[in-house]
Write a protein that holds these residues in place. Structure first.
Motif, PDB file in Angstrom:
ATOM      1  N   ARG A 162       0.856  -1.178   0.000  1.00 61.79           N
ATOM      2  CA  ARG A 162       0.000   0.000   0.000  1.00 61.79           C
ATOM      3  C   ARG A 162       0.897   1.233   0.000  1.00 61.79           C
ATOM      4  O   ARG A 162       2.030   1.203   0.428  1.00 61.79           O
ATOM      5  N   HIS A 163       0.324   2.319  -0.469  1.00 63.52           N
ATOM      6  CA  HIS A 163       1.030   3.595  -0.484  1.00 63.52           C
ATOM      7  C   HIS A 163       0.394   4.486   0.574  1.00 63.52           C
ATOM      8  O   HIS A 163      -0.803   4.755   0.528  1.00 63.52           O
ATOM      9  N   TYR A 164       1.204   4.905   1.524  1.00 67.11           N
ATOM     10  CA  TYR A 164       0.755   5.762   2.620  1.00 67.11           C
ATOM     11  C   TYR A 164       1.364   7.143   2.474  1.00 67.11           C
ATOM     12  O   TYR A 164       2.505   7.284   2.037  1.00 67.11           O
ATOM     13  N   LEU A 165       0.600   8.139   2.877  1.00 68.73           N
ATOM     14  CA  LEU A 165       1.094   9.512   2.958  1.00 68.73           C
ATOM     15  C   LEU A 165       1.037   9.927   4.415  1.00 68.73           C
ATOM     16  O   LEU A 165      -0.029   9.878   5.035  1.00 68.73           O
ATOM     17  N   LEU A 166       2.186  10.311   4.968  1.00 73.96           N
ATOM     18  CA  LEU A 166       2.258  10.805   6.341  1.00 73.96           C
ATOM     19  C   LEU A 166       2.433  12.309   6.294  1.00 73.96           C
ATOM     20  O   LEU A 166       3.351  12.814   5.637  1.00 73.96           O
ATOM     21  N   VAL A 167       1.558  13.020   7.005  1.00 74.24           N
ATOM     22  CA  VAL A 167       1.632  14.478   7.085  1.00 74.24           C
ATOM     23  C   VAL A 167       1.870  14.831   8.545  1.00 74.24           C
ATOM     24  O   VAL A 167       0.981  14.680   9.381  1.00 74.24           O
ATOM     25  N   ASP A 168       3.077  15.287   8.856  1.00 75.30           N
ATOM     26  CA  ASP A 168       3.449  15.603  10.234  1.00 75.30           C
ATOM     27  C   ASP A 168       4.560  16.645  10.205  1.00 75.30           C
ATOM     28  O   ASP A 168       5.539  16.479   9.487  1.00 75.30           O
ATOM     29  N   ASP A 169       4.402  17.692  10.978  1.00 82.26           N
ATOM     30  CA  ASP A 169       5.386  18.770  10.974  1.00 82.26           C
ATOM     31  C   ASP A 169       6.619  18.476  11.824  1.00 82.26           C
ATOM     32  O   ASP A 169       7.609  19.196  11.743  1.00 82.26           O
ATOM     33  N   THR A 170       6.600  17.412  12.608  1.00 82.93           N
ATOM     34  CA  THR A 170       7.719  17.092  13.494  1.00 82.93           C
ATOM     35  C   THR A 170       8.676  16.119  12.814  1.00 82.93           C
ATOM     36  O   THR A 170       8.308  14.961  12.556  1.00 82.93           O
TER      37      THR A 170
ATOM     38  N   ASP B  76       9.038  12.668  14.427  1.00 88.61           N
ATOM     39  CA  ASP B  76       7.903  11.770  14.231  1.00 88.61           C
ATOM     40  C   ASP B  76       7.909  11.167  12.829  1.00 88.61           C
ATOM     41  O   ASP B  76       7.581   9.996  12.648  1.00 88.61           O
ATOM     42  N   ARG B  77       8.298  11.952  11.832  1.00 88.88           N
ATOM     43  CA  ARG B  77       8.407  11.417  10.477  1.00 88.88           C
ATOM     44  C   ARG B  77       9.499  10.346  10.416  1.00 88.88           C
ATOM     45  O   ARG B  77       9.317   9.288   9.810  1.00 88.88           O
ATOM     46  N   PHE B  78      10.628  10.617  11.075  1.00 92.75           N
ATOM     47  CA  PHE B  78      11.729   9.653  11.102  1.00 92.75           C
ATOM     48  C   PHE B  78      11.295   8.359  11.787  1.00 92.75           C
ATOM     49  O   PHE B  78      11.565   7.261  11.290  1.00 92.75           O
ATOM     50  N   LEU B  79      10.614   8.471  12.929  1.00 92.22           N
ATOM     51  CA  LEU B  79      10.143   7.274  13.641  1.00 92.22           C
ATOM     52  C   LEU B  79       9.162   6.476  12.786  1.00 92.22           C
ATOM     53  O   LEU B  79       9.207   5.248  12.767  1.00 92.22           O
ATOM     54  N   ALA B  80       8.297   7.173  12.077  1.00 95.35           N
ATOM     55  CA  ALA B  80       7.344   6.484  11.201  1.00 95.35           C
ATOM     56  C   ALA B  80       8.079   5.759  10.077  1.00 95.35           C
ATOM     57  O   ALA B  80       7.740   4.616   9.741  1.00 95.35           O
ATOM     58  N   GLN B  81       9.091   6.407   9.502  1.00 96.40           N
ATOM     59  CA  GLN B  81       9.864   5.758   8.440  1.00 96.40           C
ATOM     60  C   GLN B  81      10.549   4.499   8.969  1.00 96.40           C
ATOM     61  O   GLN B  81      10.549   3.460   8.310  1.00 96.40           O
ATOM     62  N   GLU B  82      11.128   4.592  10.163  1.00 99.38           N
ATOM     63  CA  GLU B  82      11.773   3.433  10.784  1.00 99.38           C
ATOM     64  C   GLU B  82      10.753   2.322  11.028  1.00 99.38           C
ATOM     65  O   GLU B  82      11.023   1.156  10.774  1.00 99.38           O
TER      66      GLU B  82
ATOM     67  N   PHE C 188       7.884   1.802   9.446  1.00100.98           N
ATOM     68  CA  PHE C 188       7.457   1.228   8.173  1.00100.98           C
ATOM     69  C   PHE C 188       8.517   0.274   7.624  1.00100.98           C
ATOM     70  O   PHE C 188       8.180  -0.793   7.107  1.00100.98           O
ATOM     71  N   GLU C 189       9.781   0.652   7.722  1.00102.68           N
ATOM     72  CA  GLU C 189      10.852  -0.223   7.236  1.00102.68           C
ATOM     73  C   GLU C 189      10.837  -1.554   7.974  1.00102.68           C
ATOM     74  O   GLU C 189      11.096  -2.600   7.386  1.00102.68           O
ATOM     75  N   HIS C 190      10.528  -1.496   9.258  1.00103.11           N
ATOM     76  CA  HIS C 190      10.501  -2.710  10.082  1.00103.11           C
ATOM     77  C   HIS C 190       9.231  -3.529   9.839  1.00103.11           C
ATOM     78  O   HIS C 190       9.295  -4.749   9.705  1.00103.11           O
ATOM     79  N   LEU C 191       8.088  -2.871   9.780  1.00111.79           N
ATOM     80  CA  LEU C 191       6.802  -3.564   9.731  1.00111.79           C
ATOM     81  C   LEU C 191       6.319  -3.903   8.331  1.00111.79           C
ATOM     82  O   LEU C 191       5.631  -4.908   8.129  1.00111.79           O
ATOM     83  N   CYS C 192       6.639  -3.050   7.377  1.00112.07           N
ATOM     84  CA  CYS C 192       6.085  -3.231   6.033  1.00112.07           C
ATOM     85  C   CYS C 192       7.065  -2.697   4.992  1.00112.07           C
ATOM     86  O   CYS C 192       6.820  -1.666   4.368  1.00112.07           O
ATOM     87  N   PRO C 193       8.177  -3.398   4.806  1.00113.57           N
ATOM     88  CA  PRO C 193       9.182  -2.887   3.865  1.00113.57           C
ATOM     89  C   PRO C 193       8.673  -2.756   2.438  1.00113.57           C
ATOM     90  O   PRO C 193       9.196  -1.966   1.661  1.00113.57           O
ATOM     91  N   GLU C 194       7.636  -3.527   2.076  1.00110.14           N
ATOM     92  CA  GLU C 194       7.092  -3.434   0.727  1.00110.14           C
ATOM     93  C   GLU C 194       6.142  -2.252   0.565  1.00110.14           C
ATOM     94  O   GLU C 194       5.785  -1.881  -0.556  1.00110.14           O
TER      95      GLU C 194
ATOM     96  N   VAL D 190       3.639   7.123  23.136  1.00111.76           N
ATOM     97  CA  VAL D 190       4.841   7.833  23.555  1.00111.76           C
ATOM     98  C   VAL D 190       6.100   7.010  23.290  1.00111.76           C
ATOM     99  O   VAL D 190       7.087   7.525  22.779  1.00111.76           O
ATOM    100  N   SER D 191       6.066   5.722  23.598  1.00116.56           N
ATOM    101  CA  SER D 191       7.262   4.898  23.420  1.00116.56           C
ATOM    102  C   SER D 191       7.305   4.339  22.000  1.00116.56           C
ATOM    103  O   SER D 191       6.263   4.086  21.383  1.00116.56           O
ATOM    104  N   PHE D 192       8.518   4.124  21.504  1.00114.78           N
ATOM    105  CA  PHE D 192       8.668   3.599  20.148  1.00114.78           C
ATOM    106  C   PHE D 192       8.076   2.203  20.035  1.00114.78           C
ATOM    107  O   PHE D 192       7.431   1.872  19.042  1.00114.78           O
ATOM    108  N   ALA D 193       8.270   1.366  21.056  1.00112.06           N
ATOM    109  CA  ALA D 193       7.724   0.005  21.036  1.00112.06           C
ATOM    110  C   ALA D 193       6.200   0.041  20.936  1.00112.06           C
ATOM    111  O   ALA D 193       5.603  -0.714  20.159  1.00112.06           O
ATOM    112  N   ASP D 194       5.575   0.906  21.703  1.00109.46           N
ATOM    113  CA  ASP D 194       4.115   1.033  21.642  1.00109.46           C
ATOM    114  C   ASP D 194       3.670   1.616  20.302  1.00109.46           C
ATOM    115  O   ASP D 194       2.641   1.211  19.750  1.00109.46           O
ATOM    116  N   PHE D 195       4.455   2.563  19.770  1.00108.61           N
ATOM    117  CA  PHE D 195       4.137   3.145  18.464  1.00108.61           C
ATOM    118  C   PHE D 195       4.212   2.072  17.377  1.00108.61           C
ATOM    119  O   PHE D 195       3.366   2.011  16.487  1.00108.61           O
TER     120      PHE D 195
END
Length: 144
Positions: A5-13, A16-22, A24-30, A113-118
């Motif tokens: 799937r193609h996701y668009l993340l809109v976040d000014d922080t 938070d964008r970096f954590l989301a990228q990390e 996604f790479e871990h959970l859904c590399p495709e 708040v925590s990366f593991a929970d995120f």
């Protein structure tokens, strides 16, 4: 995941964008994740030619143009109204939740708040959209 799937993340922080990228790479590399830092950037991308994500992840509290404004503009635009929008915000205020759903958000998540929970939270979101039908699913678009 059974489909990319193609996701668009809109976040000014940026963090938070970096954590989301990390995540996604871990959970859904495709999966394809496109990140932008403002509502205006998101709308420019969405209103331009050839860009249509399966799902948008949208922060609410952003300078310039809030997530509420982005959501309202999208849902008033027939070309964009069908795109599912998942609110991903730090706000747990009932008025924010109510307003998001009034503007036709698909769901509302309070950022963990925590990366593991995120990671766990994002894994559930990805799983849900992986098994859900969207306009981009094979055979679905031709029926619209």
């Amino acid at each position: 995941m059974t489909s990319a799937r193609h996701y668009l993340l809109v976040d000014d922080t940026p963090q938070d964008r970096f954590l989301a990228q990390e995540a996604f790479e871990h959970l859904c590399p495709e999966c394809v994740l496109t990140c932008v830092g403002s509502g205006r950037e998101a709308l420019e991308l969405l209103q331009g030619p050839g860009f249509e994500p399966d799902v948008m992840l949208l922060d609410l509290n952003m300078p310039g143009m809030s997530g509420f404004e982005v959501l309202q503009i999208m849902k008033e635009d027939a070309r964009l109204a069908h795109i599912p929008v998942v609110i991903l915000s730090t706000s747990s205020a009932q008025q924010d939740v109510r307003q998001a759903y009034t503007l036709h958000a698909s769901s509302y998540l309070i950022k963990s708040v925590s990366f593991a929970d995120f990671l766990e939270q994002l894994e559930q979101v990805l799983h849900y959209w992986d098994i859900s039908r969207t306009v981009h699913d094979k055979g679905w678009r031709s029926k619209i």
